[in-house]
Write a protein that holds these residues in place. Structure first.
Motif, PDB file in Angstrom:
ATOM      1  N   PHE A  81      -6.805   1.184   2.153  1.00 21.12           N
ATOM      2  CA  PHE A  81      -6.328   0.821   0.814  1.00 21.12           C
ATOM      3  C   PHE A  81      -5.071   1.607   0.457  1.00 21.12           C
ATOM      4  CE2 PHE A  81      -6.447   1.119  -3.889  1.00 21.12           C
ATOM      5  CZ  PHE A  81      -6.284  -0.232  -4.168  1.00 21.12           C
ATOM      6  N   ARG A  84      -2.230   0.005   2.148  1.00 23.74           N
ATOM      7  CA  ARG A  84      -1.908  -1.282   1.499  1.00 23.74           C
ATOM      8  C   ARG A  84      -1.082  -1.062   0.237  1.00 23.74           C
ATOM      9  NH1 ARG A  84      -3.194  -6.620   0.959  1.00 23.74           N
ATOM     10  NH2 ARG A  84      -3.814  -7.314  -1.114  1.00 23.74           N
ATOM     11  N   ILE A  85      -1.473  -0.093  -0.593  1.00 23.16           N
ATOM     12  CA  ILE A  85      -0.714   0.211  -1.809  1.00 23.16           C
ATOM     13  C   ILE A  85       0.697   0.670  -1.440  1.00 23.16           C
ATOM     14  CG2 ILE A  85      -0.499   1.833  -3.739  1.00 23.16           C
ATOM     15  CD1 ILE A  85      -3.569   1.784  -3.893  1.00 23.16           C
ATOM     16  N   GLN A  87       2.399   0.044   1.270  1.00 25.26           N
ATOM     17  CA  GLN A  87       3.161  -1.063   1.839  1.00 25.26           C
ATOM     18  C   GLN A  87       3.582  -2.080   0.786  1.00 25.26           C
ATOM     19  OE1 GLN A  87       0.075  -2.338   4.509  1.00 25.26           O
ATOM     20  NE2 GLN A  87       1.047  -1.401   6.287  1.00 25.26           N
ATOM     21  N   LEU A  88       2.650  -2.492  -0.059  1.00 28.03           N
ATOM     22  CA  LEU A  88       2.857  -3.645  -0.928  1.00 28.03           C
ATOM     23  C   LEU A  88       3.178  -3.328  -2.381  1.00 28.03           C
ATOM     24  CD1 LEU A  88      -0.095  -5.856   0.386  1.00 28.03           C
ATOM     25  CD2 LEU A  88       2.299  -5.852   1.137  1.00 28.03           C
ATOM     26  N   ALA A  92      -0.521  -5.162  -4.087  1.00 25.04           N
ATOM     27  CA  ALA A  92      -1.801  -4.652  -3.588  1.00 25.04           C
ATOM     28  C   ALA A  92      -2.871  -4.653  -4.674  1.00 25.04           C
ATOM     29  CB  ALA A  92      -1.629  -3.238  -3.044  1.00 25.04           C
ATOM     30  N   TYR A  93      -2.465  -4.798  -5.908  1.00 25.11           N
ATOM     31  CA  TYR A  93      -3.378  -4.725  -7.039  1.00 25.11           C
ATOM     32  C   TYR A  93      -3.805  -6.116  -7.487  1.00 25.11           C
ATOM     33  CZ  TYR A  93      -1.895   0.127  -7.340  1.00 25.11           C
ATOM     34  OH  TYR A  93      -1.637   1.439  -7.065  1.00 25.11           O
ATOM     35  N   GLY A 103       6.680  -1.286  -3.389  1.00 27.92           N
ATOM     36  CA  GLY A 103       6.187  -1.425  -2.024  1.00 27.92           C
ATOM     37  C   GLY A 103       7.235  -0.861  -1.070  1.00 27.92           C
ATOM     38  N   ARG A 105       7.171  -1.466   2.365  1.00 31.06           N
ATOM     39  CA  ARG A 105       7.117  -2.182   3.641  1.00 31.06           C
ATOM     40  C   ARG A 105       8.512  -2.396   4.238  1.00 31.06           C
ATOM     41  NH1 ARG A 105       3.246  -6.978   4.194  1.00 31.06           N
ATOM     42  NH2 ARG A 105       2.042  -5.480   5.351  1.00 31.06           N
TER      43      ARG A 105
END
Length: 139
Positions: A81, A84-85, A87-88, A92-93, A103, A105
């Motif tokens: 997680f 993911r936060i 990266q995005l 992500a939320y 993000g 990424r």
């Protein structure tokens, strides 16, 4: 037959290693500390302290950047997680949740984001690190 063996060997040797977030790896932590200083510290603080009143919404409805030290809630989340936060960012939320977190990424590789998370985790006391690590165990 030799071609198949060579191809299989090349596949095994060339495939990407699984991504590790290892707070005990001094090289990964050192890289993460350098990257944190340039990519994260302006919002989350040089000492991972977060922004003042980080639990109180601003007038725009968004929360300030939380601390990543042991006083925050970063360690309440599994590594997947947290990646993911990182990266995005807002994607992500859940829909409708507003955050200033961008993000990364397109700015950092997964390896670099993992290094930042390894650095953050390296600052936590052993008991908190152990609690957070239990979240990473898949069942």
């Amino acid at each position: 037959m030799l071609i198949i063996i060579l191809a299989a060997s090349a596949f095994v040797l060339l495939r990407e290693k699984p991504l590790r977030i290892d707070p005990s790896d001094p090289n990964q932590v050192a890289l993460g500390k350098r990257l944190y200083a340039t990519a994260c510290a302006s919002c989350h603080g040089v000492s991972l302290e977060g922004q003042p009143d980080w639990q109180r919404r601003r007038a725009n409805g968004r929360l300030p950047a939380p601390p990543h030290d042991a006083n925050g809630h970063t360690w309440h989340h599994a590594d997947a997680f947290l990646m993911r936060i990182t990266q995005l960012g807002p994607a992500a939320y859940p829909e409708g949740y507003q955050t200033d977190m961008p993000g990364f990424r397109d700015a950092l590789t997964d390896r670099e984001m993992a290094a930042i998370l390894a650095y953050i985790k390296s600052t936590w006391p052993a008991d908190i690190r152990a609690r957070q690590n239990r979240l990473n165990v898949t069942r």
